[in-house]
Design a protein around this motif. Structure first.
Motif, PDB file in Angstrom:
ATOM      1  N   LEU A   4       0.855  -1.187   0.000  1.00  0.00           N
ATOM      2  CA  LEU A   4       0.000   0.000   0.000  1.00  0.00           C
ATOM      3  C   LEU A   4       0.887   1.232   0.000  1.00  0.00           C
ATOM      4  N   VAL A   5       0.436   2.267  -0.691  1.00  0.00           N
ATOM      5  CA  VAL A   5       1.057   3.575  -0.526  1.00  0.00           C
ATOM      6  C   VAL A   5      -0.071   4.527  -0.139  1.00  0.00           C
ATOM      7  N   ALA A   6       0.010   5.021   1.078  1.00  0.00           N
ATOM      8  CA  ALA A   6      -1.050   5.871   1.620  1.00  0.00           C
ATOM      9  C   ALA A   6      -0.610   7.329   1.623  1.00  0.00           C
ATOM     10  N   VAL A   7      -1.495   8.198   1.159  1.00  0.00           N
ATOM     11  CA  VAL A   7      -1.254   9.636   1.209  1.00  0.00           C
ATOM     12  C   VAL A   7      -1.923  10.160   2.473  1.00  0.00           C
ATOM     13  N   LEU A   8      -1.137  10.779   3.333  1.00  0.00           N
ATOM     14  CA  LEU A   8      -1.610  11.276   4.631  1.00  0.00           C
ATOM     15  C   LEU A   8      -1.913  12.765   4.527  1.00  0.00           C
ATOM     16  N   VAL A   9      -3.177  13.130   4.735  1.00  0.00           N
ATOM     17  CA  VAL A   9      -3.589  14.535   4.633  1.00  0.00           C
ATOM     18  C   VAL A   9      -4.197  14.968   5.964  1.00  0.00           C
ATOM     19  N   ARG A  10      -3.555  15.932   6.590  1.00  0.00           N
ATOM     20  CA  ARG A  10      -4.067  16.491   7.851  1.00  0.00           C
ATOM     21  C   ARG A  10      -4.418  17.962   7.636  1.00  0.00           C
ATOM     22  N   GLN A  11      -5.391  18.427   8.409  1.00  0.00           N
ATOM     23  CA  GLN A  11      -5.910  19.784   8.268  1.00  0.00           C
ATOM     24  C   GLN A  11      -4.813  20.847   8.343  1.00  0.00           C
ATOM     25  N   HIS A  12      -3.840  20.657   9.229  1.00  0.00           N
ATOM     26  CA  HIS A  12      -2.808  21.691   9.434  1.00  0.00           C
ATOM     27  C   HIS A  12      -1.958  21.928   8.188  1.00  0.00           C
ATOM     28  N   PRO A  53     -12.520  16.168   6.041  1.00  0.00           N
ATOM     29  CA  PRO A  53     -13.702  15.610   5.372  1.00  0.00           C
ATOM     30  C   PRO A  53     -13.829  16.121   3.936  1.00  0.00           C
ATOM     31  N   GLY A  54     -14.505  15.331   3.094  1.00  0.00           N
ATOM     32  CA  GLY A  54     -14.837  15.787   1.750  1.00  0.00           C
ATOM     33  C   GLY A  54     -13.736  15.667   0.717  1.00  0.00           C
ATOM     34  N   LEU A  55     -12.741  14.813   0.954  1.00  0.00           N
ATOM     35  CA  LEU A  55     -11.664  14.679  -0.030  1.00  0.00           C
ATOM     36  C   LEU A  55     -11.895  13.522  -1.013  1.00  0.00           C
ATOM     37  N   GLU A  56     -13.075  12.858  -0.919  1.00  0.00           N
ATOM     38  CA  GLU A  56     -13.270  11.698  -1.792  1.00  0.00           C
ATOM     39  C   GLU A  56     -13.222  12.049  -3.277  1.00  0.00           C
ATOM     40  N   GLU A  57     -13.493  13.325  -3.625  1.00  0.00           N
ATOM     41  CA  GLU A  57     -13.497  13.668  -5.050  1.00  0.00           C
ATOM     42  C   GLU A  57     -12.087  13.759  -5.648  1.00  0.00           C
ATOM     43  N   ILE A  58     -11.037  13.761  -4.822  1.00  0.00           N
ATOM     44  CA  ILE A  58      -9.675  13.843  -5.387  1.00  0.00           C
ATOM     45  C   ILE A  58      -9.095  12.466  -5.697  1.00  0.00           C
ATOM     46  N   VAL A  66      -9.283   6.215   4.622  1.00  0.00           N
ATOM     47  CA  VAL A  66      -9.243   5.945   6.059  1.00  0.00           C
ATOM     48  C   VAL A  66      -9.375   7.287   6.783  1.00  0.00           C
ATOM     49  N   ALA A  67     -10.496   7.468   7.479  1.00  0.00           N
ATOM     50  CA  ALA A  67     -10.712   8.717   8.225  1.00  0.00           C
ATOM     51  C   ALA A  67     -10.009   8.617   9.574  1.00  0.00           C
ATOM     52  N   ILE A  68      -9.256   9.676   9.918  1.00  0.00           N
ATOM     53  CA  ILE A  68      -8.520   9.690  11.192  1.00  0.00           C
ATOM     54  C   ILE A  68      -8.800  10.992  11.920  1.00  0.00           C
ATOM     55  N   ALA A  69      -8.457  11.019  13.205  1.00  0.00           N
ATOM     56  CA  ALA A  69      -8.502  12.270  13.962  1.00  0.00           C
ATOM     57  C   ALA A  69      -7.277  13.095  13.574  1.00  0.00           C
ATOM     58  N   GLU A  70      -7.383  14.413  13.659  1.00  0.00           N
ATOM     59  CA  GLU A  70      -6.272  15.299  13.264  1.00  0.00           C
ATOM     60  C   GLU A  70      -4.978  14.936  13.995  1.00  0.00           C
ATOM     61  N   ASP A  71      -5.094  14.570  15.253  1.00  0.00           N
ATOM     62  CA  ASP A  71      -3.889  14.296  16.056  1.00  0.00           C
ATOM     63  C   ASP A  71      -3.639  12.805  16.272  1.00  0.00           C
TER      64      ASP A  71
END
Length: 194
Positions: A4-12, A53-58, A66-71
């Motif tokens: 797997l190659v996962a792209v990690l996107v956090r709000q900050h 939230p709301g990144l499914e369109e990319i 995989v939805a995670i908490a910011e921290d």
């Protein structure tokens, strides 16, 4: 062997938006560019890990999100991934060359964890076999993530590094993007439009 190659996107990560660019749009553009690079790789499955939230369109249809908490610590995130090996790439590296992802996996032949260090501290990406080593509590935003992991490891050879790259963490970091490099089309369009 499943990878797997996962792209990690956090709000900050939105804080890197240059003046005159909407932070949410900038975050989406960087994340989409990073994801597109990953989705174009052979022999790996792309995944999106995000606290936004709301990144499914990319992402392409059928991509696991995989939805995670910011921290949420990366250790916990790795525990939720299902594969033999996984790489996690920060979504604020839109121009990361695909070759560096390959190097992460190649180094796993001799180490338990491989890190692609970021200029100015932290890491752009990390790869390991799953389940992740119990001794490792990686933080890609830790200024000295390699040193921290080597201190946690039972032996220093358990942590390898690849050539480093840069992340976009401040508005000034946009200057690091190389116009001559292919990819990062969404980020490029957003920056040139301002």
């Amino acid at each position: 062997m499943t990878r797997l190659v996962a792209v990690l996107v956090r709000q900050h990560m939105a804080q890197a938006a240059p003046p005159g660019v909407d932070p949410r749009e900038f975050l989406e553009a960087m994340a989409e560019d990073t994801y597109e690079m990953v989705a174009g790789l052979e022999l790996v499955t792309p995944v999106l890990i995000t606290s936004v939230p709301g990144l499914e369109e990319i992402v392409w249809p059928g991509t696991e999100i995989v939805a995670i908490a910011e921290d949420e610590p990366l250790q916990a995130v790795l525990g939720r991934l299902k594969a033999d090996q996984a790489a996690v790439i920060c979504g604020d590296a839109p121009d990361l060359p695909p070759l560096l992802v390959g190097k992460l996996f190649r180094e796993l032949g001799r180490a338990e964890i491989t890190v692609c260090p970021a200029e100015n501290g932290g890491a752009v990406a990390l790869a390991c076999a799953l389940p992740a080593p119990a001794w490792a509590a990686p933080d890609l935003d830790d200024e000295n993530v390699v040193g921290a992991l080597r201190a946690q490891a039972p032996g220093p050879r358990r942590v390898a590094t690849t050539p480093g790259w840069h992340r976009l963490r401040t508005p000034q970091d946009v200057e690091r993007l190389d116009p001559g490099l292919e990819g990062w089309d969404n980020t490029r369009a957003l920056i040139s439009a301002r």
